[in-house]
Design an enzyme around this catalytic site. Structure first.
Site, PDB file in Angstrom:
ATOM      1  N   ARG A 135      24.415  -0.545 -53.126  1.00  0.00           N
ATOM      2  CA  ARG A 135      23.138  -0.454 -52.422  1.00  0.00           C
ATOM      3  C   ARG A 135      22.068  -0.077 -53.432  1.00  0.00           C
ATOM      4  O   ARG A 135      22.296   0.777 -54.311  1.00  0.00           O
ATOM      5  CB  ARG A 135      23.193   0.611 -51.322  1.00  0.00           C
ATOM      6  N   GLU A 168      14.399  -5.000 -50.614  1.00  0.00           N
ATOM      7  CA  GLU A 168      14.842  -6.394 -50.614  1.00  0.00           C
ATOM      8  C   GLU A 168      14.035  -7.193 -49.600  1.00  0.00           C
ATOM      9  O   GLU A 168      13.871  -6.715 -48.474  1.00  0.00           O
ATOM     10  CB  GLU A 168      16.339  -6.458 -50.279  1.00  0.00           C
ATOM     11  N   HIS A 181      21.453 -10.264 -53.377  1.00  0.00           N
ATOM     12  CA  HIS A 181      22.405  -9.588 -52.466  1.00  0.00           C
ATOM     13  C   HIS A 181      23.419 -10.584 -51.880  1.00  0.00           C
ATOM     14  O   HIS A 181      23.417 -10.859 -50.678  1.00  0.00           O
ATOM     15  CB  HIS A 181      21.651  -8.852 -51.348  1.00  0.00           C
TER      16      HIS A 181
HETATM   17  C1  DGY Z   1      27.807  -5.349 -46.597  1.00  0.00           C
HETATM   18  O1  DGY Z   1      28.528  -5.936 -45.786  1.00  0.00           O
HETATM   19  O2  DGY Z   1      27.577  -4.140 -46.510  1.00  0.00           O
HETATM   20  C2  DGY Z   1      27.222  -6.188 -47.693  1.00  0.00           C
HETATM   21  O3  DGY Z   1      26.325  -5.519 -48.463  1.00  0.00           O
HETATM   22  C3  DGY Z   1      26.596  -7.465 -47.152  1.00  0.00           C
HETATM   23  O4  DGY Z   1      27.549  -8.419 -47.027  1.00  0.00           O
END
Ligand code: DGY
Length: 335
Positions: free
Chosen positions: A252, A281, A300
């Protein structure tokens, strides 16, 4: 659990999902409210569309806060996120109202670990830069002794911040490449468990965060975001890294202080970075990262393989069907 013979259960799907999950919801004969634009709903739109629904299938781009939960009203039984992370959902508020939260658990672990290791290779061996050079017609003299010379991956030390499921799978891949591994984790992993996970245990060692910073050639962030990990990688951490090292973040954005990272990259305190996630983002057009040569930036896409996205879609839909049918034990829930 139909409210009456005529009214169907209502399910809000906040963005388009692969067919497989949609079919699960269609077969259950719900009244589907779908945002088919592929743009995340604005908070006001989300609140409006959530009114009186029995379930919400959402994404990490949706903030499911108290306002949205309240707007949905008393019929809401489950919030099913098409993700493993659920920090975009007000878990406390949901629990208070006995609303279940579904997620996709480990479905994306292997796919995300593949991408993470891909980034290690990319940034070390300058793969994206080299591709750009060739496509820009700047490859002048054929083989060249000093062209796109990068850093080895084999034999180097990979520092893993967060030895959870994804961290473990990255470690497995790194061992295959002959890397040494050091890791930090919120809770220390018991030696027998580590031996179980990695029979070749000698190449994996626990370390304190500052030692991990100073010893690693590649640092990879794969812990979850919480109040302890917020800006865990900051100026102080980066200043302890080797000048030749790289930082990779696939977890993250908010775990890394982006301002500090940009400053460090500018001053060449570290050699480079590869990021799949950001504090904001998408990145704004004037984000300084966009102009930097020594970074690889992805939008991402850790879980973005057709196979995994299909499984995520199916799971997110099944979580809804399971809960609405009263079979919570079949759903993947956090509560
Ligand atoms: C999640 O699932 O947490 C990812 O970051 C997105 O696929």
């Amino acid at each position: 659990m139909a409210r009456s013979n005529i009214s169907k259960l209502k399910v809000l799907v906040t963005r388009p999902i692969p067919e497989i999950g949609l079919n699960v919801l269609k077969e259950a004969n719900y009244d589907l409210i779908i945002n088919s634009t592929n743009r995340p709903l604005k908070p006001s739109e989300l609140k409006h569309m959530a009114k009186n629904v029995d379930a919400i299938l959402c994404f990490l781009t949706d903030t499911i806060d108290k306002d949205v939960i309240e707007a949905a009203g008393p019929n809401l039984k489950i919030i099913s996120t098409y993700s493993t992370g659920y920090e975009h959902i007000d878990v406390i508020e949901a629990k208070k109202r006995n609303i279940k939260i579904g997620y996709t658990g480990n479905i994306l672990t292997q796919t995300t670990a593949d991408l993470a290791f891909g980034l290690v290779l990319c940034v070390g061996r300058r793969i994206v830069e080299a591709d750009n050079l060739v496509k820009a017609g700047k490859w002048k003299y054929g083989w060249c002794p000093d062209l796109m010379v990068g850093t080895d991956v084999h034999g180097k030390t990979l520092g893993i911040i967060g030895m959870g499921k994804i961290g473990t799978e990255i470690a497995r891949r790194a061992l295959g490449f002959g890397m040494k591994i050091i890791y930090t984790n919120r809770t220390s992993i018991a030696r027998p468990n580590l031996i179980n996970l990695f029979p070749n245990f000698t190449d994996i060692k626990y370390s304190e965060l500052s030692e991990l910073a100073s010893r690693s050639d590649y640092v990879i962030v794969c812990c979850s975001l919480n109040k302890d990990s917020y800006h865990l990688v900051d100026k102080e951490f980066i200043s302890q890294m080797k000048k030749t090292a790289f930082l990779i973040n696939i977890a993250r954005g908010k775990i890394v202080n982006q301002k500090d990272l940009i400053a460090a990259l500018k001053k060449k305190i570290i050699t480079g970075a590869a990021l799949d996630v950001y504090e904001e983002e998408p990145l704004s057009k004037n984000n300084q990262l966009l102009k930097m040569k020594n970074v690889v930036l992805l939008p991402h896409i850790g879980s973005a393989s057709t196979e995994t996205r299909n499984k995520m879609s199916e799971r997110a839909a099944l979580n809804i069907v399971n809960v609405l049918q009263g079979s919570d034990e079949k759903a993947l829930l956090i509560n």
